[in-house]
Design a protein around this motif. Structure first.
Motif, PDB file in Angstrom:
ATOM      1  N   ILE A  18       0.833  -1.203   0.000  1.00  0.00           N
ATOM      2  CA  ILE A  18       0.000   0.000   0.000  1.00  0.00           C
ATOM      3  C   ILE A  18       0.873   1.260   0.000  1.00  0.00           C
ATOM      4  CG2 ILE A  18      -0.175  -0.027   2.529  1.00  0.00           C
ATOM      5  CD1 ILE A  18      -3.035   1.131   2.204  1.00  0.00           C
ATOM      6  N   SER A  19       0.462   2.244  -0.777  1.00  0.00           N
ATOM      7  CA  SER A  19       1.086   3.577  -0.728  1.00  0.00           C
ATOM      8  C   SER A  19       0.084   4.515  -0.065  1.00  0.00           C
ATOM      9  CB  SER A  19       1.383   4.102  -2.132  1.00  0.00           C
ATOM     10  OG  SER A  19       2.344   3.324  -2.784  1.00  0.00           O
ATOM     11  N   ILE A  20       0.558   5.278   0.901  1.00  0.00           N
ATOM     12  CA  ILE A  20      -0.309   6.254   1.579  1.00  0.00           C
ATOM     13  C   ILE A  20       0.339   7.623   1.468  1.00  0.00           C
ATOM     14  CG2 ILE A  20      -1.412   6.965   3.729  1.00  0.00           C
ATOM     15  CD1 ILE A  20      -1.368   4.020   4.601  1.00  0.00           C
ATOM     16  N   LEU A  21      -0.366   8.511   0.773  1.00  0.00           N
ATOM     17  CA  LEU A  21       0.132   9.872   0.602  1.00  0.00           C
ATOM     18  C   LEU A  21      -0.764  10.806   1.406  1.00  0.00           C
ATOM     19  CD1 LEU A  21       0.338   8.341  -2.473  1.00  0.00           C
ATOM     20  CD2 LEU A  21       1.774  10.347  -2.755  1.00  0.00           C
ATOM     21  N   ASN A  22      -0.138  11.717   2.129  1.00  0.00           N
ATOM     22  CA  ASN A  22      -0.874  12.575   3.045  1.00  0.00           C
ATOM     23  C   ASN A  22      -0.890  14.037   2.625  1.00  0.00           C
ATOM     24  OD1 ASN A  22      -1.605  10.634   5.174  1.00  0.00           O
ATOM     25  ND2 ASN A  22       0.609  10.434   5.413  1.00  0.00           N
ATOM     26  N   CYS A  23      -1.918  14.729   3.083  1.00  0.00           N
ATOM     27  CA  CYS A  23      -2.097  16.126   2.717  1.00  0.00           C
ATOM     28  C   CYS A  23      -2.840  16.822   3.857  1.00  0.00           C
ATOM     29  CB  CYS A  23      -2.901  16.177   1.414  1.00  0.00           C
ATOM     30  SG  CYS A  23      -3.304  17.827   0.826  1.00  0.00           S
ATOM     31  N   HIS A  72      -7.369  17.065   7.149  1.00  0.00           N
ATOM     32  CA  HIS A  72      -6.384  16.121   6.635  1.00  0.00           C
ATOM     33  C   HIS A  72      -7.035  15.195   5.618  1.00  0.00           C
ATOM     34  CE1 HIS A  72      -2.924  13.352   6.742  1.00  0.00           C
ATOM     35  NE2 HIS A  72      -3.820  12.389   6.729  1.00  0.00           N
ATOM     36  N   LEU A  73      -6.325  14.954   4.524  1.00  0.00           N
ATOM     37  CA  LEU A  73      -6.782  13.916   3.610  1.00  0.00           C
ATOM     38  C   LEU A  73      -5.612  13.038   3.206  1.00  0.00           C
ATOM     39  CD1 LEU A  73      -7.523  15.296   0.042  1.00  0.00           C
ATOM     40  CD2 LEU A  73      -6.956  16.834   1.865  1.00  0.00           C
ATOM     41  N   SER A  74      -5.964  11.842   2.786  1.00  0.00           N
ATOM     42  CA  SER A  74      -4.929  10.909   2.380  1.00  0.00           C
ATOM     43  C   SER A  74      -5.392  10.148   1.145  1.00  0.00           C
ATOM     44  CB  SER A  74      -4.578   9.935   3.513  1.00  0.00           C
ATOM     45  OG  SER A  74      -5.701   9.188   3.900  1.00  0.00           O
ATOM     46  N   LEU A  75      -4.426   9.739   0.359  1.00  0.00           N
ATOM     47  CA  LEU A  75      -4.666   8.922  -0.835  1.00  0.00           C
ATOM     48  C   LEU A  75      -4.019   7.567  -0.598  1.00  0.00           C
ATOM     49  CD1 LEU A  75      -5.547   8.644  -3.851  1.00  0.00           C
ATOM     50  CD2 LEU A  75      -3.233   9.418  -4.443  1.00  0.00           C
ATOM     51  N   HIS A  76      -4.819   6.511  -0.721  1.00  0.00           N
ATOM     52  CA  HIS A  76      -4.314   5.155  -0.583  1.00  0.00           C
ATOM     53  C   HIS A  76      -4.301   4.493  -1.952  1.00  0.00           C
ATOM     54  CE1 HIS A  76      -5.154   4.610   3.994  1.00  0.00           C
ATOM     55  NE2 HIS A  76      -4.949   5.872   3.692  1.00  0.00           N
ATOM     56  N   LEU A 100      -7.607  25.947  -8.311  1.00  0.00           N
ATOM     57  CA  LEU A 100      -7.004  24.894  -7.510  1.00  0.00           C
ATOM     58  C   LEU A 100      -5.835  25.474  -6.724  1.00  0.00           C
ATOM     59  CD1 LEU A 100      -6.940  21.944 -10.089  1.00  0.00           C
ATOM     60  CD2 LEU A 100      -8.515  22.277  -8.183  1.00  0.00           C
ATOM     61  N   VAL A 101      -5.779  25.117  -5.444  1.00  0.00           N
ATOM     62  CA  VAL A 101      -4.635  25.460  -4.600  1.00  0.00           C
ATOM     63  C   VAL A 101      -3.892  24.153  -4.376  1.00  0.00           C
ATOM     64  CG1 VAL A 101      -3.862  26.409  -2.408  1.00  0.00           C
ATOM     65  CG2 VAL A 101      -5.909  27.338  -3.521  1.00  0.00           C
ATOM     66  N   PHE A 102      -2.658  24.100  -4.834  1.00  0.00           N
ATOM     67  CA  PHE A 102      -1.896  22.857  -4.832  1.00  0.00           C
ATOM     68  C   PHE A 102      -0.942  22.770  -3.646  1.00  0.00           C
ATOM     69  CE2 PHE A 102      -2.587  20.707  -8.893  1.00  0.00           C
ATOM     70  CZ  PHE A 102      -3.160  21.686  -9.662  1.00  0.00           C
ATOM     71  N   GLY A 103      -0.692  21.535  -3.209  1.00  0.00           N
ATOM     72  CA  GLY A 103       0.443  21.265  -2.347  1.00  0.00           C
ATOM     73  C   GLY A 103       1.701  21.175  -3.203  1.00  0.00           C
ATOM     74  N   LYS A 104       2.834  20.950  -2.566  1.00  0.00           N
ATOM     75  CA  LYS A 104       4.099  20.914  -3.297  1.00  0.00           C
ATOM     76  C   LYS A 104       4.419  19.545  -3.880  1.00  0.00           C
ATOM     77  CE  LYS A 104       6.350  24.811  -1.084  1.00  0.00           C
ATOM     78  NZ  LYS A 104       7.575  25.342  -0.463  1.00  0.00           N
ATOM     79  N   GLY A 105       3.587  18.574  -3.624  1.00  0.00           N
ATOM     80  CA  GLY A 105       3.768  17.273  -4.246  1.00  0.00           C
ATOM     81  C   GLY A 105       4.582  16.296  -3.420  1.00  0.00           C
ATOM     82  N   THR A 106       4.308  15.015  -3.651  1.00  0.00           N
ATOM     83  CA  THR A 106       5.081  13.916  -3.061  1.00  0.00           C
ATOM     84  C   THR A 106       5.509  13.006  -4.195  1.00  0.00           C
ATOM     85  OG1 THR A 106       3.869  13.938  -0.954  1.00  0.00           O
ATOM     86  CG2 THR A 106       5.037  11.903  -1.529  1.00  0.00           C
TER      87      THR A 106
END
Lengths: 112, 115
Positions: A18-23, A72-76, A100-106
């Motif tokens: 599993i990959s878990i990306l957080n925001c 908080h949100l996460s992508l699995h 859209l307001v973006f994060g800096k990316g993972t």
């Protein structure tokens, strides 16, 4: 002041796991959240979205979870595949503006 | 078309020269957005259009940047008197929006290099 934050610049996982990306976000007016995937020299590609009235949205191997109280949100991604290796951007928007307001990316690397 | 098209792919300008970038949104999409990506991972919103009308221009540097979306023509983003700091990848995106909240579809970007 960054309104959308992705605190992990990179993540490395094994194929099949599993990959878990957080925001995290700070603006409580955001009501729609999106995840985009980006390969080098290409534009971002939409993956999945979630409205603030929901706490989960699933599409195939991708699931997004939203915790409004924690902002908080996460992508699995399950199972992760080598082709998933890319930079993942979390983005947020609010009604009336739509920008859209973006994060800096993972940067996700899935190792075979 | 079925994809957002952006031209040119690369643009090189000397400082002080004009740069003009073009975007053809997906057919049927009524919203167009311009974003600037500096330093690889920072996206900055510039301006959006609803058909040919400016919808939100809060991100536009007013002095040197201008944009248009005219009927039956590609949308354009123009930078007068470019500066070194304008070097970036400029992305255009379009969305249907009239169907409710809708994702934005991005073009491949135009890389502007100011020397």
């Amino acid at each position: 002041d960054q309104q959308v934050k992705q605190n992990s610049p990179s993540l490395s996982v094994q194929e099949g796991r599993i990959s878990i990306l957080n925001c995290d976000y700070t603006n409580s007016m955001f009501d729609y959240f999106l995840w985009y995937k980006k390969y080098p020299a290409e534009g971002p590609t939409f993956l999945i979205s979630i409205s603030s009235i929901k706490d989960k949205n699933e599409d195939g191997r991708f699931t997004v979870f939203l915790n409004k109280s924690a902002k908080h949100l996460s992508l699995h991604i399950v199972p992760s595949q080598p082709g998933d290796s890319a930079v993942y951007f979390c983005a947020a928007t609010q009604g009336g503006s739509e920008k859209l307001v973006f994060g800096k990316g993972t940067k996700l690397t899935v190792n075979p | 078309g079925e994809e957002v098209a952006q031209t040119p792919k690369h643009l090189v300008r000397g400082e002080g020269q004009k740069a003009k970038l073009y975007c053809a949104p997906i057919k049927g999409h009524s919203y167009v957005f311009w974003y600037q990506q500096v330093l690889k991972n920072e996206f900055k919103f510039l301006i959006s259009f609803q058909n040919e009308n400016v919808f939100d221009e809060t991100g536009m540097p007013k002095e040197r940047f201008s944009a248009k979306c005219l009927p039956n023509s590609p949308c354009s983003l123009e930078i007068q008197a470019t500066k070194l700091e304008d070097s970036a990848v400029y992305f255009c995106a379009s969305s249907h929006r009239d169907r409710g909240r809708d994702e934005q579809f991005f073009g491949p970007g135009t890389r502007l290099t100011v020397l």
